[in-house]
Scaffold this active site. Structure first.
Site, mmCIF file in Angstrom:
data_model
loop_
_atom_site.group_PDB
_atom_site.id
_atom_site.type_symbol
_atom_site.label_atom_id
_atom_site.label_comp_id
_atom_site.label_asym_id
_atom_site.label_seq_id
_atom_site.Cartn_x
_atom_site.Cartn_y
_atom_site.Cartn_z
ATOM 1 N N ARG A 1 0.800 -1.230 0.000
ATOM 2 C CA ARG A 1 0.000 0.000 0.000
ATOM 3 C C ARG A 1 0.831 1.278 0.000
ATOM 4 N NH1 ARG A 1 -3.913 -1.377 4.840
ATOM 5 N NH2 ARG A 1 -2.436 -3.080 5.151
ATOM 6 N N ASN B 1 0.987 1.481 7.157
ATOM 7 C CA ASN B 1 0.695 0.699 5.950
ATOM 8 C C ASN B 1 0.669 1.535 4.689
ATOM 9 O OD1 ASN B 1 0.272 -1.924 7.142
ATOM 10 N ND2 ASN B 1 -1.480 -0.978 8.152
ATOM 11 N N ARG C 1 27.879 25.285 0.685
ATOM 12 C CA ARG C 1 28.008 23.889 0.261
ATOM 13 C C ARG C 1 29.124 23.193 1.046
ATOM 14 N NH1 ARG C 1 29.002 24.669 -5.719
ATOM 15 N NH2 ARG C 1 29.369 22.421 -5.608
ATOM 16 N N SER D 1 34.409 45.309 -6.119
ATOM 17 C CA SER D 1 33.273 44.598 -6.720
ATOM 18 C C SER D 1 33.607 44.077 -8.105
ATOM 19 C CB SER D 1 32.082 45.547 -6.832
ATOM 20 O OG SER D 1 31.659 45.903 -5.543
ATOM 21 N N ARG E 1 42.010 45.773 -15.754
ATOM 22 C CA ARG E 1 40.832 46.046 -16.583
ATOM 23 C C ARG E 1 41.278 47.012 -17.665
ATOM 24 N NH1 ARG E 1 38.461 49.303 -11.456
ATOM 25 N NH2 ARG E 1 39.351 51.326 -11.931
#
Ligand code: UD1
Ligand code: MG
Length: 461
Positions: free
Chosen positions: A18, A230, A336, A408, A443
């Site tokens: 079941r 069950n 994680r 950033s 950059r």
């Protein structure tokens, strides 16, 4: 005087049709534990010197899940009935002399006190069999207890019962204490001439009684304790009861829960006092949480170690991670496995960490990925920092020493090392090591072409 040594046999061979599941019934979980682990734990707490599990359907997966250790397994290849199941366990108990406690792998709500009472009664009465029973409103489907006062004369199964016997409301829980080796000898004489063609364990009650042996019953106060699982509806109902018990125990130890009905804490999770759990928090596996923490809605922690006064904000997911004292995590942070935060760290919204060790006071407040990173103290990662740790084949380490300030939108192309007290200019792609106390800018230089945009618009018209 009978020997009071105790061994447990746990029946877990049934398929559980079941449940409508590929998983054997007894491996469905409540509070992080498979159903069969509950009677195993009870048997251990009661000091059973042997624990034998009768397996059949999915026997390998049951064995793999529970492992060996102090457990024996008896394989019942064909499920020919409960009597046959217990007899299958005889060899695994190899000549045991004492009390056999028979438990079911799908009855998780039984309390240790109840089983202790069953054993105490069995021993005090020097009984051959003592059965755990319950008085229920709807006895349909259960074996009925036929008594003569305190003595039990027989148990009659629903399918074999007369109309009169079916009105009896005292039912057999399927949990018993037996004297061994008597029980095994008696089982060998049990036949299968009954409505179901099965070897009924319950038949030894009538046999023992007819032979003049003492058969007693202990009636549980709350029938819920002996409910078998069950289907998935009963599984959810039992999980709710267990959740109430576990959460009540934690609250008694000084943990606050805004809504214990929606707070999901696995068995074995430890939580210090004055910690507050908000609704829909899930604490799973081997998780340890210190004192005075605040864990807000939707946080999911699996196998984590959390220090004191840590604040975990909504929607954060942490696994296999350590967060030191006074940390602030989230909202919506993802820690994680292998994340280690030494203390006083801030990991803000949409920050993901993996195998990242941050020293005291280091922080990444927004939109950052730190994977395979060894970071010193008081390092500040600006918004949008990324450790580019994977070259498509191997993972590489980024080392950032103490007191570095990362502007950033910086990418670290690992392997790379940033010396202490350096500053990385915003928007840099760092491919080479940076010496201590330096400024690194990587950059392209800006060029302004005056009037260009205006000309472009004109030409479109
Ligand atoms: C059995 C009892 C019944 C009692 C009920 C309580 C018998 C004959 N009847 O009913 O009096 O009221 O339990 O729930 O004992 N199992 C095996 N191998 C088998 C058969 C069963 O391991 O060959 C296991 C099942 O997985 C289950 C337990 O034994 O965990 C009980 O079996 P189940 O078929 O649910 O019980 P019933 O026979 O209906
Ligand atoms: Mg049956």
């Amino acid at each position: 005087m009978q020997s009071q040594k105790c061994a447990a046999v746990i029946l877990a061979a049934g398929q559980g049709t079941r449940m409508k599941s590929a998983l054997p019934k007894v491996l469905h979980e409540i509070a992080g534990q498979p159903l069969v682990a509950w009677p195993v734990e009870q048997a251990r707490l009661l000091g059973c010197e042997k624990i034998s599990i009768v397996v059949g359907h999915g026997s390998d997966s049951v064995r793999n899940k529970l492992g060996a250790g102090d457990l024996q397994y008896a394989v019942q290849t064909e499920q020919l009935g409960t009597g046959h199941a217990l007899l299958s366990a005889e060899a695994s108990l190899s000549g045991f002399n004492g009390t056999v406690l028979l438990l079911c792998g799908d009855v998780p709500l039984l309390r240790q006190e109840t089983l202790q009472q069953l054993l105490d009664l069995h021993h005090a009465e020097e009984a051959m069999v003592t059965v755990l029973t319950a008085q229920v409103n709807d006895p349909y489907g259960y074996g009925r207890i036929i008594r003569d006062g305190k003595l039990v004369q027989a148990i009659v199964e629903e399918k074999d019962a007369t109309a009169e016997q079916k009105t009896i409301r005292e039912i057999n829980s399927g949990i018993y204490a037996f004297a061994a080796p008597y029980v095994f000898d008696a089982l060998r004489n049990v036949g299968r001439e009954n409505a179901q063609g099965e070897y009924y364990l319950t038949d030894i009650i009538a046999a023992a009684s007819a032979d003049g042996h003492t058969v007693r019953a202990l009636q549980v106060e709350s029938p819920e304790e002996v409910h078998g699982i069950n289907d998935r509806i009963q599984l959810a109902a039992a999980a709710r009861t267990i959740r109430q018990r576990l959460n009540a125990a934690l609250m008694r130890q000084g943990v606050s829960m805004i809504d214990p009905e929606t707070t999901y804490v696995d068995v074995g999770v430890q939580i210090g006092s004055d910690t507050i759990l908000y609704p829909n928090v899930s604490l799973r596996g081997r998780t340890l949480i210190g004192r005075a923490c605040i864990i807000e809605p939707g946080a999911v922690l699996t196998d984590c170690e959390i220090g004191d006064r840590v604040h975990i904000k909504p929607g954060s997911v942490l696994a296999g991670s350590k967060v030191g004292d006074d940390g602030a995590i989230g909202p919506m942070a993802h820690l994680r496995p292998g994340t280690i935060l030494d203390g006083d760290n801030k990991i803000g919204n949409f920050v993901e960490t993996k195998k990242a060790h941050l020293g005291i006071g280091s922080q990444a407040s927004h939109l950052t990925y730190l994977g395979d990173a060894e970071v010193g103290r008081n390092v500040n990662f600006g918004c949008g920092t990324i450790t580019c740790n994977y070259d498509g084949r191997d993972k590489h380490l980024t080392v950032v020493e103490d007191d570095v300030f990362v502007g950033s939108d910086t990418q670290f192309i690992a392997p790379v090392r940033i010396g202490r007290n350096s500053l990385i200019a915003a928007g840099s792609t760092i491919t080479k090591d940076v010496p201590a106390d330096s400024l690194a800018i990587a950059r392209s230089e800006q060029r302004n072409i005056e009037g260009w945009a205006k000309e472009k618009k004109k030409s479109k018209k």
